[in-house]
Design an enzyme around this catalytic site. Sequence first.
Site, PDB file in Angstrom:
ATOM      1  N   CYS A 195       0.830  -1.193   0.000  1.00 27.46           N
ATOM      2  CA  CYS A 195       0.000   0.000   0.000  1.00 27.46           C
ATOM      3  C   CYS A 195       0.870   1.251   0.000  1.00 27.46           C
ATOM      4  O   CYS A 195       1.927   1.300   0.621  1.00 27.46           O
ATOM      5  CB  CYS A 195      -0.971   0.038   1.176  1.00 27.46           C
ATOM      6  N   ARG A 245       6.041  -1.137  -4.031  1.00 29.08           N
ATOM      7  CA  ARG A 245       5.630  -1.631  -2.718  1.00 29.08           C
ATOM      8  C   ARG A 245       4.637  -2.789  -2.819  1.00 29.08           C
ATOM      9  O   ARG A 245       4.379  -3.477  -1.837  1.00 29.08           O
ATOM     10  CB  ARG A 245       5.007  -0.485  -1.904  1.00 29.08           C
ATOM     11  N   TRP A 252      -3.048  -2.809  -1.504  1.00 31.50           N
ATOM     12  CA  TRP A 252      -2.752  -4.233  -1.481  1.00 31.50           C
ATOM     13  C   TRP A 252      -3.832  -4.864  -0.626  1.00 31.50           C
ATOM     14  O   TRP A 252      -3.942  -4.584   0.567  1.00 31.50           O
ATOM     15  CB  TRP A 252      -1.364  -4.461  -0.887  1.00 31.50           C
ATOM     16  N   ASN A 308      -3.240   3.246   5.013  1.00 28.14           N
ATOM     17  CA  ASN A 308      -2.387   2.056   5.078  1.00 28.14           C
ATOM     18  C   ASN A 308      -2.532   1.445   6.459  1.00 28.14           C
ATOM     19  O   ASN A 308      -2.658   2.168   7.455  1.00 28.14           O
ATOM     20  CB  ASN A 308      -0.913   2.408   4.862  1.00 28.14           C
ATOM     21  N   GLY A 309      -2.463   0.114   6.551  1.00 29.59           N
ATOM     22  CA  GLY A 309      -2.529  -0.541   7.850  1.00 29.59           C
ATOM     23  C   GLY A 309      -3.796  -1.345   8.014  1.00 29.59           C
ATOM     24  O   GLY A 309      -4.551  -1.578   7.056  1.00 29.59           O
ATOM     25  N   GLU A 340      17.684 -18.837   0.808  1.00 32.37           N
ATOM     26  CA  GLU A 340      17.440 -17.595   0.081  1.00 32.37           C
ATOM     27  C   GLU A 340      17.237 -17.869  -1.406  1.00 32.37           C
ATOM     28  O   GLU A 340      16.383 -17.258  -2.059  1.00 32.37           O
ATOM     29  CB  GLU A 340      18.603 -16.624   0.301  1.00 32.37           C
ATOM     30  N   LYS A 367      13.872 -16.848  -3.464  1.00 34.80           N
ATOM     31  CA  LYS A 367      13.904 -16.003  -4.658  1.00 34.80           C
ATOM     32  C   LYS A 367      13.198 -16.679  -5.831  1.00 34.80           C
ATOM     33  O   LYS A 367      12.458 -16.059  -6.571  1.00 34.80           O
ATOM     34  CB  LYS A 367      15.351 -15.658  -5.038  1.00 34.80           C
ATOM     35  N   GLU A 408       9.445 -16.709  -5.241  1.00 31.10           N
ATOM     36  CA  GLU A 408       8.884 -15.357  -5.224  1.00 31.10           C
ATOM     37  C   GLU A 408       8.558 -14.839  -6.615  1.00 31.10           C
ATOM     38  O   GLU A 408       7.492 -14.261  -6.830  1.00 31.10           O
ATOM     39  CB  GLU A 408       9.881 -14.373  -4.576  1.00 31.10           C
ATOM     40  N   HIS A 422      17.001 -37.781   5.200  1.00 29.03           N
ATOM     41  CA  HIS A 422      15.992 -37.836   6.262  1.00 29.03           C
ATOM     42  C   HIS A 422      14.605 -37.403   5.760  1.00 29.03           C
ATOM     43  O   HIS A 422      13.788 -36.956   6.558  1.00 29.03           O
ATOM     44  CB  HIS A 422      16.420 -36.973   7.450  1.00 29.03           C
ATOM     45  N   LYS A 451       6.527  -4.959  -1.057  1.00 23.18           N
ATOM     46  CA  LYS A 451       7.896  -4.645  -0.660  1.00 23.18           C
ATOM     47  C   LYS A 451       8.002  -4.363   0.831  1.00 23.18           C
ATOM     48  O   LYS A 451       8.807  -4.950   1.529  1.00 23.18           O
ATOM     49  CB  LYS A 451       8.386  -3.427  -1.458  1.00 23.18           C
TER      50      LYS A 451
END
Length: 609
Positions: A2, A27, A74, A99-100, A482, A486, A489, A505, A604
């Site tokens: 947002c 964002r 968002w 926002n929030g 990571e 990536k 994502e 395992h 973001k």
Amino acid sequence: MCGIVGAIARRNVVPVLVDGLKRLEYRGYDSAGVAVLAGDEIRRVRRVGRVAEMENAAHTEQLDGTLGIGHTRWATHGGVTEPNAHPHVSNGLIAVVHNGIIENHEAKRAELKAAGYVFTSQTDTEVIAHLVEHHYRAGHDLYAAVKKAVRELTGAYAIGVIARDRPDELVCARMGCPLLVGLGDGENFIASDVSAVIAATRRVVFLEEGDVGLLTRDDVTITDQGGVVVERPVHVSDVSLASLELGPYSHFMQKEIHEQPKAIADTLEALVDAGFQMHLFGHKAGEILPHVRGVKILACGTSYYAGLTARYWIEAMSGLPCDVEIASEYRYRAACADPEHLVVTISQSGETLDTMEALKYARELGHRWALSICNVRESAIPRASDLVFFTRAGAEIGVASTKAFTTQLVALFALSVLLGKQRGRIGAADEARLIDELRHLPGSIQHALNLEPQIKAWSERFAAKNDALFLGRGLHYPIALEGALKLKEISYIHAEAYPAGELKHGPLALVDEKMPVVVIAPNDSLLEKVKSNMQEVAARGGELFVFADLDSHFEESDGVHVIRTPRHVGVLSPIVHAIPVQLLAYHVALARGTDVDKPRNLAKSVTVE
């Protein structure tokens, strides 16, 4: 996630709002809208999809005004629909962007419905619009109405508010979500990120928790949570417009991957000049760090993986115990706290809500000291910390973090060495050697970037896959994590990561000719162990993609593909090996045709739970 922008000026602010929203696209969002005061009415344009679609609609409708607010949403409460998009308007009188998350929105919605207000959306934000109108009608004082309204809200918010019959006022407030005021000449602005107003002004004021601001064209008044008028410091932003533009690159992620040699060199500048000194972490570091008896790292996502890497460094170099926890989990469990353990929070934006709340919880449990590693000055988490190390990655626009991650690793490495130095475990000769290795790190990163053509060739083999497995051991297991993150994502390929020793395992059951297995295999003490794990994969028909060092002595064969980074760089190897997995994810995403910079469902700056 947002984005907010608002402006009050003597010129048409619609281009300012649209430009600001475009700069906030990184964002993450799914709809966009603007509302302006035009004559004696509030006119609004909203669209699901990209800002460009909303911009075209605003142009078609000839939207024009000297006071307005804009938003990229968002979705949280309610689906991705135009009625749920911001700004929200209450009876044509009040317009709000937010926002929030308002936690008590259901109770307030019921109260307002009982008072006769009609809701047209599923959002918590519409509650704010009606609540402000309710108080505004009592006294026709917009500033006072917003103050009264926010006192009834529970949760996190950054809001911008305009009223139909207050053409000379823009009101804003924040609690838990970032918001700033931009100061112009005969015009003023609000934004959730300095990038939204940088084209208009560099002079900004960061609102504190509970602040409510009143903006006119020539003045700004701010009251704190207690209703007292306060003066917040004015900062001159050093964010450059060039850092917000693509330049010769196709995507911001590509640009930011290639900016890593400079970002790391900039972050290292003070360190390689002065050595590992206390002042690098703030003026209180000399009073705090000698007394630290352990480290607890709190972070989310990519920053969490940076913390996992740091645990190896901290324990090996300083002999101090180090725990690493996912911030969103830590804040909800009955944790045991040692007051002499340093809490380290890691956040690119400095506004990650889960990390901020985890820090507050750690304080409540009795932790005395907090260190923030952050890329954004004047953000909330550094302000709440005793010590801070600001990375110098520059603006990071792509949702998938790249240069923020590697500069976080540099900062955490510096902390590890400093703790080892002050505990007498790292002497002058070791310090000089490590500084020399850091001095050569940007060059090693550039060598890794030069592998891009080979990695791009691999990406074609990955593009048709649905799953992938990443393996690493020791220091490089977090890099495997990571790499998997990536890939999932931005390419939407399901990817998992495991310590290579754990393969037998359970995960080995997944391996077949359809499952590519990416292995981080530097020439370190665990290399022979990793080679044995690779044999387990090869024996089951799995296809191996190995990132090795030049001197790792791997041979390519059917089903085994090898790309060699330059010489092994010792304890700094995780930073170098982060580059190939970033490039792999980027090129696989390109091959699959996904939106690299704005992957679906992600944002973001994560300022909600």
